[in-house]
Write a protein that holds these residues in place. Structure first.
Motif, short mmCIF file in Angstrom:
data_model
loop_
_atom_site.label_atom_id
_atom_site.label_comp_id
_atom_site.label_asym_id
_atom_site.label_seq_id
_atom_site.Cartn_x
_atom_site.Cartn_y
_atom_site.Cartn_z
N SER A 147 0.84 -1.19 0.00
CA SER A 147 0.00 0.00 0.00
C SER A 147 0.87 1.24 0.00
O SER A 147 2.08 1.17 0.23
N GLY A 148 0.25 2.37 -0.26
CA GLY A 148 0.99 3.63 -0.29
C GLY A 148 0.94 4.26 -1.66
O GLY A 148 0.06 3.99 -2.46
N ARG A 149 1.95 5.06 -1.93
CA ARG A 149 1.97 5.84 -3.17
C ARG A 149 2.58 5.03 -4.30
O ARG A 149 3.63 5.36 -4.84
N ILE A 150 1.88 3.95 -4.67
CA ILE A 150 2.37 3.00 -5.67
C ILE A 150 1.94 3.42 -7.06
O ILE A 150 0.77 3.74 -7.29
N LEU A 151 2.88 3.39 -7.98
CA LEU A 151 2.55 3.56 -9.39
C LEU A 151 2.50 2.21 -10.09
O LEU A 151 1.60 1.93 -10.86
N ARG A 152 3.49 1.38 -9.79
CA ARG A 152 3.58 0.08 -10.46
C ARG A 152 4.44 -0.84 -9.61
O ARG A 152 5.46 -0.42 -9.08
N ILE A 153 4.00 -2.09 -9.48
CA ILE A 153 4.82 -3.11 -8.82
C ILE A 153 5.29 -4.09 -9.88
O ILE A 153 4.47 -4.61 -10.64
N ASN A 154 6.57 -4.32 -9.95
CA ASN A 154 7.13 -5.28 -10.91
C ASN A 154 7.20 -6.66 -10.28
O ASN A 154 6.22 -7.35 -10.18
N THR A 155 8.36 -7.05 -9.81
CA THR A 155 8.52 -8.37 -9.20
C THR A 155 8.15 -8.34 -7.72
O THR A 155 8.50 -7.39 -7.01
N MET A 156 7.44 -9.35 -7.29
CA MET A 156 7.14 -9.56 -5.87
C MET A 156 7.70 -10.92 -5.47
O MET A 156 7.79 -11.82 -6.32
N GLY A 157 8.06 -11.05 -4.23
CA GLY A 157 8.64 -12.32 -3.84
C GLY A 157 8.58 -12.57 -2.35
O GLY A 157 8.19 -11.69 -1.56
N VAL A 186 11.52 -16.87 9.63
CA VAL A 186 10.71 -15.67 9.43
C VAL A 186 10.62 -15.44 7.93
O VAL A 186 11.66 -15.41 7.25
N TYR A 187 9.41 -15.27 7.44
CA TYR A 187 9.19 -15.09 6.01
C TYR A 187 8.93 -13.61 5.73
O TYR A 187 8.08 -13.00 6.37
N TYR A 188 9.64 -13.10 4.74
CA TYR A 188 9.55 -11.68 4.39
C TYR A 188 9.03 -11.52 2.97
O TYR A 188 9.45 -12.22 2.05
N CYS A 189 8.17 -10.55 2.80
CA CYS A 189 7.67 -10.16 1.49
C CYS A 189 8.58 -9.08 0.92
O CYS A 189 9.07 -8.21 1.65
N ASN A 190 8.80 -9.14 -0.37
CA ASN A 190 9.62 -8.14 -1.06
C ASN A 190 8.92 -7.70 -2.33
O ASN A 190 8.27 -8.50 -3.00
N ALA A 191 9.06 -6.43 -2.64
CA ALA A 191 8.48 -5.92 -3.88
C ALA A 191 9.36 -4.82 -4.45
O ALA A 191 9.98 -4.07 -3.70
#
Length: 119
Positions: free
Chosen positions: A25-35, A92-97
């Motif tokens: 969330s936030g001031r997102i224009l585009r998300i490419n890769t997520m992991g 611990v599992y972390y989200c990345n974008a």
């Protein structure tokens, strides 16, 4: 500013399943890769799985055939379905974008969610 928030971790017995979710969330224009990445005590953070905006996936050898990554581009979310969990999946599992926001390019991390697999 972009925020990533994970949910869905917990305690499960070996052979069980969990589903992790991550919302950007936030001031997102585009998300490419997520992991998804994970870090076990005393070990370095390692890649679990990634998915491109177009749906191309990449998995660590240790989770192939057991974990499935997916995403919802409209909701800026990524998921990790984890089946046949093993004690060695405890971490611990972390989200990345990565992508672009109103402030420029970004590469961010969530706060992490604990996954514990008992034998």
């Amino acid at each position: 500013q972009v925020q990533l928030v994970e949910s869905g971790g917990g305690l499960v017995q070996a052979g069980g399943s969990l589903r992790l979710s991550c919302a950007a969330s936030g001031r997102i224009l585009r998300i490419n890769t997520m992991g998804w990445y994970r870090q076990a005590p005393g070990k370095q953070r390692e890649l679990v799985a990634t998915i491109t905006r177009g749906g191309l996936t990449n998995y660590a050898d240790s989770v192939k055939g057991r974990f499935t990554i997916s995403r919802d581009n409209a909701k800026n979310m990524v998921f990790l379905q984890m089946n046949n969990l093993k004690p060695e999946d405890t971490a611990v599992y972390y989200c990345n974008a990565d992508g672009s926001s109103w402030s420029g390019t970004y590469n961010g991390w969530g706060q992490g969610t604990q996954v514990t697999v008992s034998s």
